[in-house]
Scaffold this active site. Structure first.
Site, PDB file in Angstrom:
ATOM      1  N   GLY A 150     -14.552  36.976  74.590  1.00  0.00           N
ATOM      2  CA  GLY A 150     -13.764  38.167  74.307  1.00  0.00           C
ATOM      3  C   GLY A 150     -12.421  38.138  75.017  1.00  0.00           C
ATOM      4  O   GLY A 150     -11.791  37.092  75.167  1.00  0.00           O
ATOM      5  N   SER A 151     -12.006  39.299  75.478  1.00  0.00           N
ATOM      6  CA  SER A 151     -10.655  39.427  76.029  1.00  0.00           C
ATOM      7  C   SER A 151     -10.454  38.710  77.356  1.00  0.00           C
ATOM      8  O   SER A 151      -9.314  38.532  77.781  1.00  0.00           O
ATOM      9  CB  SER A 151     -10.307  40.909  76.191  1.00  0.00           C
ATOM     10  OG  SER A 151     -10.194  41.523  74.917  1.00  0.00           O
TER      11      SER A 151
END
Length: 484
Positions: free
Chosen positions: A215-216
């Site tokens: 993810g981020s």
């Protein structure tokens, strides 16, 4: 008569020579083949005829041996088994060994030649040396903080000392007691089948052997690629990024969970975790440079050992521009172990230099004499010091003013990055909550620790802040133990 006696004596001598030659062949040239034969029980009996060497944490043994009184005499015991299972693994008379028990089996079982003054003599006399000890780099306070922080959740924590690469904590939950697998009776078989059939997979080492979409948190790698390639020269300058962002060559529009992402500068986009800005940057940087940066951080390395084997983290090498854009925000096929993401955080904290991780501090013989120091592999420069400093500043900003506030520690400089990784069919699975971070005491120039936390069953929504809500407090507890 004398002639017959001579012939008989000569024939007997030839038989004796043939017998000696055959004995030599079996003892010298065929010894390994016979020793490896599953029907030969002598090696197995010899293996367990004396106590196994210890695995130590902060000088204290977390493994031991128990005299069973059977033919396979000594069985393995574990202190705080579930706490240290992701470090030690198991040593079973029925199912073999895993993790550190496997990687250092020669030392622990006494068969490593480094334990002998004259190895050739021990081989000749079949002497079984006492097992040595393996001293780990684990910090018990940090290990406990990570274990208690995860509680009953499915997840993992990896913590590294950035300057040296020493693994300070390695936790995977739910865990299991490796002592249940030590012996060879029916209870061991029942425990093995129960643990392997369990839905939460307690025997899976999520810190080393499971890969997740990061993810981020992967935006740290994308930011490094943007700064190193010259795609971004000023982290406070506008990035010309639309919101929503049309993925190259498709009709798909990529949006943001945060507000204010249109044309956001890199620093603001990092704090708010703007998907559009980082996806566009990934597409502009291009496949070759994105793959190169991921590899420099440790992705796509099938040979990583600490010395327990680590599953390779993945960044695809064949993608179109839209797939590169998604990979740049930690989605598509990008996948990483918690240890890999701890390495990313440690590299940034260490001024852009990556120290290969290691779990073994030293190895000693049964008398406590050191026979080998832990591996001291050279560090490598992954990103320039200026780039590392810029990313440090952005990670500090995330903790001070962004979604990582719950990782803040009073009197300690903390940098972090939250992440929520969607997965499953149509991204319908419960998002994984991520947080990677590092901490440095105010009066120190060197970071004390870099941490990566992933929680599989986080009680959070799909916003990026979920990593800050579910994973950041766990990282904070580990970092607090490190700088205490």
């Amino acid at each position: 008569m004398i002639r017959c006696i001579r012939h008989t004596a000569a024939f007997s001598f030839l038989l004796l020579v043939a017998l000696l030659v055959n004995a030599a062949r079996v003892q010298v040239f065929e010894t390994e083949r016979y020793g490896a034969n599953t029907a030969n029980r002598r090696g197995v009996i010899a293996r367990y005829e004396q106590p196994r060497g210890a695995v130590l944490v902060a000088g204290r043994p977390v493994t031991g041996s128990r005299d069973s009184g059977g033919r396979l005499r000594y069985e393995r015991t574990y202190t705080d088994g579930p706490l240290y299972a992701p470090v030690t693994g198991y040593s079973s008379q029925t199912y073999g060994t895993s993790l550190l028990e496997s990687a250092e089996d020669g030392v622990l079982s006494g068969f490593d030649d480094r334990l002998a003054t004259f190895p050739w003599w021990d081989q000749l006399t079949r002497t079984h040396r006492p097992g040595g000890s393996v001293h780990t780099t684990i910090d018990p306070r940090m290990q406990r903080a990570a274990f208690d922080g995860l509680g009953g959740k499915k997840g993992a924590v990896a913590a590294i000392e950035p300057r040296t690469g020493k693994v300070l904590a390695l936790v995977s939950t739910p865990s299991y007691d490796p002592g249940e697998l030590s012996g060879n009776d029916g209870a061991v078989g029942a425990a093995w089948h129960r643990l392997n059939a369990a839905g939460p997979r307690p025997m899976l080492n999520r810190a080393l052997q499971e890969t997740y979409p990061p993810g981020s948190t992967f935006k740290v790698v994308t930011a490094a690629a943007a700064l190193e390639s010259g795609e971004v020269t000023d982290i406070d300058a506008r990035t010309d990024s639309p919101d929503p962002y049309p993925l190259p060559g498709t009709a798909t529009l990529l949006g943001n969970a945060a507000e204010g992402c249109e044309d956001a500068p890199l620093k603001d986009a990092f704090r708010a975790s703007c998907n559009t800005v980082f996806a566009r940057l990934g597409a502009e940087i291009g496949l070759r440079d994105m793959v190169g940066m991921a590899r420099r951080f440790g992705f796509n390395d099938p040979g990583l050992r600490i010395p327990s084997p680590v599953a390779p983290s993945n960044f695809d090498t064949r993608m179109d521009a839209s797939q590169v854009a998604l990979s740049a925000i930690g989605q598509y096929d990008t996948a990483a172990t918690p240890l890999q993401m701890a390495m990313v955080s440690a590299t940034v904290a260490n001024g852009g230099r990556l120290a290969p991780p290691t779990l073994v501090d030293k190895v000693t013989d049964a008398r406590g004499v050191m026979i080998a120091a832990g591996p001291h592999r050279p560090t490598r420069q992954v990103i320039g010091p200026v780039t590392a400093q810029q990313i440090q500043d952005m990670m500090i900003d995330v903790v001070a003013h962004g979604s990582g506030k719950r990782a803040a520690i009073k009197g300690v400089t903390v940098g972090g990055k939250t992440g929520t990784a969607q997965h499953g069919v149509r991204n319908e699975g419960t998002p994984y909550a991520w947080f990677i971070s590092w901490a440095r005491a105010k009066d120190s120039y060197e970071p004390a620790v870099a941490v990566a936390v992933v929680v599989e069953d986080a009680a959070a929504d799909r916003a990026d802040i979920s990593g800050g809500g579910s994973a950041a407090p766990i990282a904070r507890a580990v970092m607090a133990a490190a700088v205490r």
